[in-house]
Design an enzyme around this catalytic site. Sequence first.
Site, mmCIF file in Angstrom:
data_model
loop_
_atom_site.group_PDB
_atom_site.id
_atom_site.type_symbol
_atom_site.label_atom_id
_atom_site.label_comp_id
_atom_site.label_asym_id
_atom_site.label_seq_id
_atom_site.Cartn_x
_atom_site.Cartn_y
_atom_site.Cartn_z
ATOM 1 N N CYS A 99 0.805 -1.226 0.000
ATOM 2 C CA CYS A 99 0.000 0.000 0.000
ATOM 3 C C CYS A 99 0.838 1.277 0.000
ATOM 4 O O CYS A 99 0.483 2.247 -0.673
ATOM 5 C CB CYS A 99 -0.976 -0.010 1.169
ATOM 6 S SG CYS A 99 -0.213 -0.155 2.801
ATOM 7 N N HIS A 132 -2.900 0.692 7.247
ATOM 8 C CA HIS A 132 -3.135 0.783 5.801
ATOM 9 C C HIS A 132 -3.024 2.242 5.412
ATOM 10 O O HIS A 132 -3.244 3.141 6.232
ATOM 11 C CB HIS A 132 -4.522 0.222 5.469
ATOM 12 C CG HIS A 132 -4.855 0.229 4.006
ATOM 13 N ND1 HIS A 132 -3.992 -0.213 3.026
ATOM 14 C CD2 HIS A 132 -5.982 0.638 3.355
ATOM 15 C CE1 HIS A 132 -4.562 -0.085 1.851
ATOM 16 N NE2 HIS A 132 -5.766 0.432 2.019
ATOM 17 N N SER A 171 -4.830 -2.856 -1.970
ATOM 18 C CA SER A 171 -5.122 -3.592 -0.754
ATOM 19 C C SER A 171 -5.506 -5.014 -1.132
ATOM 20 O O SER A 171 -5.801 -5.310 -2.297
ATOM 21 C CB SER A 171 -6.277 -2.927 0.025
ATOM 22 O OG SER A 171 -6.728 -3.748 1.081
#
Length: 356
Positions: A160, A195, A212
């Site tokens: 990410c 994330h 993702s």
Amino acid sequence: MPMPGGGGAAAAAARRPPSGEAVAAAAAVPRDEEQQEEEGEEDLRDGGVPFFVNRGGLPVDEPTWERMWRHVGRIHPEGERVAQRIRGAADLPKIPIPSVPAFQPSTPIPERLEAVQRYIRELQYNHTGTQFFEIKKSRPLTGLMDLAKEMTKEALPIKCLEAVILGIYLTNNMTTLDRFPISFKTHFSGNYFRHIVLGVNFGGRYGALGISRREELMYKAPVFRTLSELIFDFEEAYRRCWHTLKKVKLGHCVSHDPHSVEQIEWKHSILDLDKLTREDFRKELERHARDMRLKIGKGTGPPSPTKDRKKDVSSPQRGQASPHRRNSRGDRRPSGEKKPPDSKAMPDLNGYQIRV
């Protein structure tokens, strides 16, 4: 089997995702959470467990290559058998190299964003547990853009944080598009997960680019009327994955100058959901959006310093407030008082958990 680097066609093993829901189990012991966050390394963990980073560049050196395969044997549900099967194959399928998107001047921004996201998705998510490109958040923007260019050349699977840097690089020529980093910290089954995506704002509508394991946690078309609507959409997506959103970090807009020596401001606003009511959370998000609009509208601070103007950075004006100094601790806007460090549960090395 050849090592990745020098074209990207050798990434077959890296592109082969593990079946089921796996959780990384590394031998390293994680450092103190607050220390890692201050050093910009909070993204180097997966469910509370560190993952490896290739710090030797490309092509990958032999020790890093062998360490990656040992790690794959630990984290994959099939264990070492999957590594032996791939490495022992005589005729692995050739992996197509995605083409970097190119646009006509008349191509609308939303269509460009879809093409950029399609390219990021075609690179595929890196399931190996070893990040191929080392990204130091403290590097100046020009250095990160050089790294993004290398990503397009090698065409290896990414995680990410790499996708955020690549998204900035591929949208630099979209000067009417505002870009800013959005980081999430969630909790699931005793572990914390992190994330990051690249938030975008075009024509007053918010969206996101990224990658993702979960489709709903990366691309968001620029259709959200407010920043809070975008963040709440991510929160709902996390809820569907049984994750509880704990913290959101928002950066300021990133310069469109690929030669800027400014650092990306990753954490202008730090919002701790345990310390905010729902309405306060919404207000803080809209305050951050307003801050970004004011910074762009007023053109606060000097222009982005470039390689050709490095000497000017050390001029007497350095004492004045400037955007590249805004990411100091005193200028961040955390929500409420500092929260004591969360107690961290040790990961279950024998079981598997949902990762996002």
